[in-house]
Design a protein around this motif. Structure first.
Motif, PDB file in Angstrom:
ATOM      1  N   LEU A 371       5.204  35.343 -20.757  1.00 13.85           N
ATOM      2  CA  LEU A 371       4.764  34.318 -20.043  1.00 13.85           C
ATOM      3  C   LEU A 371       5.220  32.989 -20.586  1.00 13.85           C
ATOM      4  O   LEU A 371       5.851  32.166 -19.822  1.00 13.85           O
ATOM      5  CB  LEU A 371       3.122  34.210 -19.879  1.00 13.85           C
ATOM      6  CG  LEU A 371       2.529  33.078 -19.247  1.00 13.85           C
ATOM      7  CD1 LEU A 371       3.148  33.107 -17.628  1.00 13.85           C
ATOM      8  CD2 LEU A 371       1.206  33.132 -19.057  1.00 13.85           C
ATOM      9  N   VAL A 372       5.072  32.767 -21.924  1.00 15.27           N
ATOM     10  CA  VAL A 372       5.436  31.787 -22.746  1.00 15.27           C
ATOM     11  C   VAL A 372       7.032  31.494 -22.464  1.00 15.27           C
ATOM     12  O   VAL A 372       7.495  30.184 -22.484  1.00 15.27           O
ATOM     13  CB  VAL A 372       5.102  31.550 -24.222  1.00 15.27           C
ATOM     14  CG1 VAL A 372       3.322  31.559 -24.265  1.00 15.27           C
ATOM     15  CG2 VAL A 372       5.625  32.743 -24.895  1.00 15.27           C
ATOM     16  N   ALA A 373       7.633  32.544 -22.511  1.00 16.33           N
ATOM     17  CA  ALA A 373       8.958  32.484 -22.412  1.00 16.33           C
ATOM     18  C   ALA A 373       9.454  32.009 -21.051  1.00 16.33           C
ATOM     19  O   ALA A 373      10.411  31.028 -20.666  1.00 16.33           O
ATOM     20  CB  ALA A 373       9.749  33.945 -22.884  1.00 16.33           C
ATOM     21  N   PHE A 374       8.897  32.695 -20.057  1.00 11.90           N
ATOM     22  CA  PHE A 374       9.103  32.564 -18.596  1.00 11.90           C
ATOM     23  C   PHE A 374       8.750  31.104 -17.982  1.00 11.90           C
ATOM     24  O   PHE A 374       9.577  30.346 -17.303  1.00 11.90           O
ATOM     25  CB  PHE A 374       8.197  33.577 -17.883  1.00 11.90           C
ATOM     26  CG  PHE A 374       8.557  33.442 -16.275  1.00 11.90           C
ATOM     27  CD1 PHE A 374       9.812  33.606 -15.872  1.00 11.90           C
ATOM     28  CD2 PHE A 374       7.307  32.924 -15.490  1.00 11.90           C
ATOM     29  CE1 PHE A 374      10.143  33.730 -14.387  1.00 11.90           C
ATOM     30  CE2 PHE A 374       7.882  33.060 -14.083  1.00 11.90           C
ATOM     31  CZ  PHE A 374       9.036  33.421 -13.411  1.00 11.90           C
ATOM     32  N   ARG A 375       7.863  30.574 -18.663  1.00  9.95           N
ATOM     33  CA  ARG A 375       7.595  28.928 -18.327  1.00  9.95           C
ATOM     34  C   ARG A 375       8.558  28.150 -18.798  1.00  9.95           C
ATOM     35  O   ARG A 375       8.707  27.048 -17.967  1.00  9.95           O
ATOM     36  CB  ARG A 375       6.208  28.562 -18.808  1.00  9.95           C
ATOM     37  CG  ARG A 375       4.854  29.212 -18.258  1.00  9.95           C
ATOM     38  CD  ARG A 375       3.463  29.045 -18.681  1.00  9.95           C
ATOM     39  NE  ARG A 375       2.492  29.401 -18.014  1.00  9.95           N
ATOM     40  CZ  ARG A 375       1.105  29.625 -18.561  1.00  9.95           C
ATOM     41  NH1 ARG A 375       1.006  29.465 -19.650  1.00  9.95           N
ATOM     42  NH2 ARG A 375       0.121  30.107 -17.516  1.00  9.95           N
ATOM     43  N   MET A 376       9.035  28.333 -20.080  1.00  9.24           N
ATOM     44  CA  MET A 376      10.093  27.552 -20.407  1.00  9.24           C
ATOM     45  C   MET A 376      11.447  27.851 -19.602  1.00  9.24           C
ATOM     46  O   MET A 376      12.256  26.814 -19.417  1.00  9.24           O
ATOM     47  CB  MET A 376      10.306  27.478 -21.730  1.00  9.24           C
ATOM     48  CG  MET A 376       9.143  27.140 -22.760  1.00  9.24           C
ATOM     49  SD  MET A 376       8.821  25.506 -22.356  1.00  9.24           S
ATOM     50  CE  MET A 376       7.165  25.466 -23.124  1.00  9.24           C
TER      51      MET A 376
END
Length: 542
Positions: A371-376
């Motif tokens: 999720l943290v990677a996807f948001r970026m």
């Protein structure tokens, strides 16, 4: 008329197979998520597969598209005589010999040097992980040989305007990898219940699936190649290296490898940094990128491909006003799709990732890392999509240098930021590396618009301002639509918690998509959006 219809039919079938391949590629990632999660073995498989896959992109695909097909088509156009056919057969025999010899040499050297290669991408303190990555890499390295032969077969078929068999092979590849994982993992695991051993064996099963899938890709195309009537066989290395056709191919490919290498180094350096940043970061970045690629594959690539012939025709006729108008319209269409998708993904990213990936080994921690990677990653979606529109504007004018330079600028920004993040602000996730890629995409877009100003015939100011103001409007609309979506998401998450993957995550994603879409479309209709009017007019004409 019949020729245009056959080309249209070929284009449609190729688009269909590409869509199927994208979907099955996502299913392949879902399979990987279920068996490997974001464990160290998921990272090991990701790195091991990247190495031969990188060489495939750099040499096999590049050589076929840039060098082999133009040379082969040149031979076909030059002569239809018996002597001419012999020249072509000699060229094909020399090419298949050269491809097989060179790729076999690279594979043998790669297998020997694998223990040294994997250390570039992993923390040297984890000897068990280094050992397993070495095994997986050695299993998959021969993939380069079989996929290069498959690329050669594709080149022969495409040269005689047969596209469907080659378009279908990625579907076969993904299917074989998925099937191999499900069939071989229980066999390799046996009665062992240890989850780490299961993940280790699943990674090996997927690796066997990769080499098997590459073989299937080559074998599937062979009957279609033979059906064309062209025959070839292995010849001596002297004939292979001295054949005028293969020498022409090598002259064409060498300069393009330099440009391609800069682009492909993005993956290498980012993966190396991610591999040393912590366990699960390589795989979480790959899961995130697969979702982004699916979105791009559905609309961005298609729109970019469709407008290129039209832009080329307008540039040839020097109809710059129409060229300008088409460029503005295409950029706004990209904004109309990518910006709302970005905001919806930011609101419902956790539910989307959980719906697609969460099962078995893909834990709550795996969801968090992805999720943290996807948001970026998703923050840069608009710029990546816009690049797929602006780049064809250069190609239409016969300018390939500017997009290449812009790509190198983006690469430099990406690597500089990624190195800085991992060195000075490593938070144990892939957020910084993903953000670096999004910022680099923005830098690439800015560079393309600056280079576009060199064409005095284009009104670049109107393209730039038109795109910016339209994007700002859509950002405001998307923010407004995100508010009710956020509250609906929270309410449904509380109501459906613990109801299983499909109900617990699928229903919230679907309901939130409907709320977001209704709110967004309502605002576009009320404001009489120009692009929506254009789209509606085209639909009514059909």
């Amino acid at each position: 008329m019949s020729k245009s219809k056959s080309l249209l039919s070929a284009g449609l079938s190729l688009s269909f197979f590409t869509l199927c391949s994208r979907i099955l590629g996502l299913v392949r990632e879902m399979t990987k998520a279920a068996f490997l999660g974001t464990s160290k073995y998921a990272d090991a498989f990701g790195i091991a597969f990247m190495i031969p896959n990188l060489l495939r992109r750099l040499f096999a695909e590049n050589a076929i598209s840039v060098a082999f097909i133009p040379t082969f088509k040149g031979y076909l156009e030059e002569s239809e005589s018996g002597n001419g056919k012999k020249t072509i057969r000699d060229f094909l025999s020399a090419t298949i010999t050269l491809i097989t010899f060179l790729t076999t040499c690279v594979v043998l050297a790669g297998i020997f040097l694998t223990p040294l290669i994997v250390r570039i991408f992993l923390d040297n303190n984890d000897s068990a992980l280094l050992h397993e990555t070495t095994i997986l890499t050695r299993i998959m390295f021969p993939y380069l040989v079989v996929i290069s032969i498959a690329a050669f077969f594709q080149g022969v078929l495409n040269g005689v305007k047969i596209f469907s068999p080659s378009g279908f092979t990625p579907v076969l590849f993904n299917s074989v990898v998925i099937a191999a994982t499900y069939i071989l993992t229980p066999i390799l695991t046996g009665n062992i219940e240890d989850s780490e051993v299961k993940a280790q064996m699943a990674a090996r099963a997927m690796s066997i699936g990769v080499i098997s899938g590459g073989c299937v890709q080559a074998l599937f195309q062979l009957p279609f190649v033979l059906k064309t009537g062209w025959r070839f066989s292995f010849t001596t290395l002297k004939k292979a290296f001295t054949n005028p056709g293969t020498r022409r191919v090598m002259k064409l490919i060498v300069p393009t490898i330099i440009g391609m290498a800069a682009y492909q180094l993005n993956d290498v350096v980012s993966t190396a940094l991610a591999g040393k940043a912590g366990t699960g970061i390589v795989s979480s970045l790959q899961y995130s990128l697969r979702l982004q690629e699916l979105i791009l594959g559905i609309f961005a690539v298609s729109i970019g491909t469709v407008i290129l012939p039209d832009l080329s025709g307008l540039a040839k006729k020097q109809m710059w006003a129409d060229f300008n108008a088409m460029l503005i319209q295409a950029s706004k269409i990209m904004a109309l799709i990518s910006i709302p998708v970005t905001f919806f993904s930011l609101v419902c990213g956790k539910e989307i990732i959980s719906l697609v990936y969460k099962s078995k080994q893909f834990s709550n921690e795996s969801v968090r890392l992805t999720l943290v990677a996807f948001r970026m990653h998703i923050a840069g979606l608009f710029f990546i999509a816009l690049n797929r529109i602006i780049s064809p504007a250069f190609y239409a004018q016969g300018n390939t240098k500017s997009p290449t330079v812009a790509g190198i600028i983006g690469f430099a920004v990406n690597i500089a930021l990624a190195v800085a993040v991992v060195t000075f602000r490593n938070d144990g996730t892939g957020a910084g590396i993903a953000l670096a890629l999004s910022i680099a995409s923005f830098a690439n877009t800015v560079a393309l618009f600056i280079f576009l100003k060199k064409n005095q015939n284009l009104d670049v100011k109107s393209v730039t301002l038109g795109t910016i103001f339209y994007a700002l409007k859509l950002i405001v609309f998307s923010l407004i639509a995100a508010v009710p979506t956020f509250f609906v998401r929270n309410a449904l998450n509380q109501l459906l918690a613990g109801r299983g993957r499909l109900i617990g995550f699928g229903l919230p994603v679907f309901a939130c998509a409907m709320v977001f879409a209704i709110a967004g479309v309502a605002m576009l209709v009320i404001t009489k959006d120009e692009i929506v009017r254009v789209i509606l007019k085209k639909v009514r004409r059909r």
